[in-house]
Design a protein around this motif. Structure first.
Motif, PDB file in Angstrom:
ATOM      1  N   LEU A 261      99.631  29.157   2.155  1.00 29.96           N
ATOM      2  CA  LEU A 261      99.408  27.962   1.879  1.00 29.96           C
ATOM      3  C   LEU A 261      97.410  28.195   1.774  1.00 29.96           C
ATOM      4  CD1 LEU A 261      98.735  24.869   3.059  1.00 29.96           C
ATOM      5  CD2 LEU A 261      98.559  25.888   5.440  1.00 29.96           C
TER       6      LEU A 261
ATOM      7  N   ARG B 171     105.766  26.372 -13.271  1.00 28.49           N
ATOM      8  CA  ARG B 171     105.415  25.745 -12.161  1.00 28.49           C
ATOM      9  C   ARG B 171     106.832  24.760 -11.789  1.00 28.49           C
ATOM     10  NH1 ARG B 171      99.214  23.962 -11.204  1.00 28.49           N
ATOM     11  NH2 ARG B 171      99.507  22.648 -12.218  1.00 28.49           N
TER      12      ARG B 171
ATOM     13  N   VAL C  94      94.636  20.662  -4.913  1.00 27.50           N
ATOM     14  CA  VAL C  94      95.867  19.748  -4.384  1.00 27.50           C
ATOM     15  C   VAL C  94      96.375  19.874  -5.018  1.00 27.50           C
ATOM     16  CG1 VAL C  94      94.502  18.920  -2.381  1.00 27.50           C
ATOM     17  CG2 VAL C  94      95.698  17.639  -4.606  1.00 27.50           C
ATOM     18  N   GLU C  95      96.773  19.082  -6.859  1.00 29.69           N
ATOM     19  CA  GLU C  95      97.686  19.615  -7.857  1.00 29.69           C
ATOM     20  C   GLU C  95      98.245  20.652  -8.086  1.00 29.69           C
ATOM     21  OE1 GLU C  95      95.470  16.116  -7.432  1.00 29.69           O
ATOM     22  OE2 GLU C  95      94.310  17.980  -7.841  1.00 29.69           O
ATOM     23  N   ASP C  96      97.946  21.856  -7.783  1.00 22.82           N
ATOM     24  CA  ASP C  96      98.653  22.903  -7.697  1.00 22.82           C
ATOM     25  C   ASP C  96      99.735  23.324  -7.646  1.00 22.82           C
ATOM     26  OD1 ASP C  96      95.313  24.378  -8.958  1.00 22.82           O
ATOM     27  OD2 ASP C  96      96.265  23.451 -10.272  1.00 22.82           O
ATOM     28  N   THR C  97     100.011  22.059  -6.120  1.00 25.07           N
ATOM     29  CA  THR C  97     101.022  22.944  -5.275  1.00 25.07           C
ATOM     30  C   THR C  97     101.941  22.748  -6.224  1.00 25.07           C
ATOM     31  OG1 THR C  97      99.517  22.380  -3.212  1.00 25.07           O
ATOM     32  CG2 THR C  97     102.141  22.044  -3.190  1.00 25.07           C
TER      33      THR C  97
ATOM     34  N   ALA D 181     106.914  21.075  -9.155  1.00 25.47           N
ATOM     35  CA  ALA D 181     106.630  20.258  -7.924  1.00 25.47           C
ATOM     36  C   ALA D 181     107.960  19.289  -7.652  1.00 25.47           C
ATOM     37  CB  ALA D 181     105.035  19.208  -8.125  1.00 25.47           C
TER      38      ALA D 181
ATOM     39  N   GLN E 231     106.491  29.613  -2.947  1.00 24.34           N
ATOM     40  CA  GLN E 231     105.577  27.767  -2.877  1.00 24.34           C
ATOM     41  C   GLN E 231     103.447  28.521  -2.613  1.00 24.34           C
ATOM     42  OE1 GLN E 231     107.087  25.172  -1.760  1.00 24.34           O
ATOM     43  NE2 GLN E 231     105.152  24.795  -2.170  1.00 24.34           N
ATOM     44  N   VAL E 232     103.248  27.937  -2.866  1.00 22.36           N
ATOM     45  CA  VAL E 232     102.119  27.811  -3.461  1.00 22.36           C
ATOM     46  C   VAL E 232     101.506  25.829  -3.118  1.00 22.36           C
ATOM     47  CG1 VAL E 232      99.854  27.637  -4.512  1.00 22.36           C
ATOM     48  CG2 VAL E 232     101.365  29.579  -4.760  1.00 22.36           C
ATOM     49  N   THR E 233     101.465  26.248  -1.746  1.00 22.99           N
ATOM     50  CA  THR E 233     100.689  24.418  -0.867  1.00 22.99           C
ATOM     51  C   THR E 233      98.964  24.571  -0.928  1.00 22.99           C
ATOM     52  OG1 THR E 233     102.756  24.652   0.051  1.00 22.99           O
ATOM     53  CG2 THR E 233     100.329  23.343   0.868  1.00 22.99           C
ATOM     54  N   VAL E 234      98.482  23.515  -1.993  1.00 22.66           N
ATOM     55  CA  VAL E 234      96.521  23.690  -1.460  1.00 22.66           C
ATOM     56  C   VAL E 234      96.741  22.467  -0.859  1.00 22.66           C
ATOM     57  CG1 VAL E 234      94.442  23.447  -2.788  1.00 22.66           C
ATOM     58  CG2 VAL E 234      96.621  24.600  -3.566  1.00 22.66           C
ATOM     59  N   SER E 235      95.501  22.919   0.242  1.00 26.07           N
ATOM     60  CA  SER E 235      95.701  21.585   1.236  1.00 26.07           C
ATOM     61  C   SER E 235      93.815  21.227   0.861  1.00 26.07           C
ATOM     62  CB  SER E 235      95.310  21.975   2.307  1.00 26.07           C
ATOM     63  OG  SER E 235      94.741  22.772   2.690  1.00 26.07           O
TER      64      SER E 235
END
Length: 126
Positions: free
Chosen positions: A11, A38, A88-91, A40, A121-125
């Motif tokens: 994260l 990737r 966030v679009e890279d999540t 989503a 998992q990659v989560t961008v906030s």
């Protein structure tokens, strides 16, 4: 085929960076092209970046161009994806893949790769 293992996901806040790693424990990546894809939720698997077998040519998907860098450390037999200026679009779940073609340059098509990792998992906030 080889079993690939990705690491480095997590994260992160928008604007920050992450570096993903991919290796083949107990095996070698060999002289094959490598790539990152990737996926989503609800989306198809998307091409992110690829690297020719000799690391002379790298190609990126339009959405990550100028922000992400794919590289390979021959001594460590590891492929990396440096991700900068994350949004966030890279999540997504990020997958490492090894191409089918010995001494190949790779492609943006998942069907051209026959070895895949389990994903990280990659989560961008925001």
């Amino acid at each position: 085929q080889v079993r690939l293992v990705e690491s480095g996901g997590g994260l992160v806040q928008a604007g920050n960076s992450l570096r993903l790693s991919c290796a083949a424990p107990g095996r070698t990546l060999g002289t094959y092209p490598m790539a990152w894809f990737r996926q989503a939720p609800g989306n198809e698997r998307e091409f992110v970046a690829k690297l020719a077998w000799d690391s002379t040519r790298a190609t990126y998907g339009d959405s990550v161009k100028d922000r992400f860098v794919i590289s390979r450390d021959k001594a460590k037999d590891t492929v990396y994806l440096q991700m900068n200026s994350l949004t966030v679009e890279d999540t997504a779940v990020y997958y490492c893949a090894r191409g089918r073609t010995l001494y190949g340059v790779g492609s943006g098509e998942p069907t051209d790769y026959d070895s895949w990792g389990q994903g990280t998992q990659v989560t961008v906030s925001s």
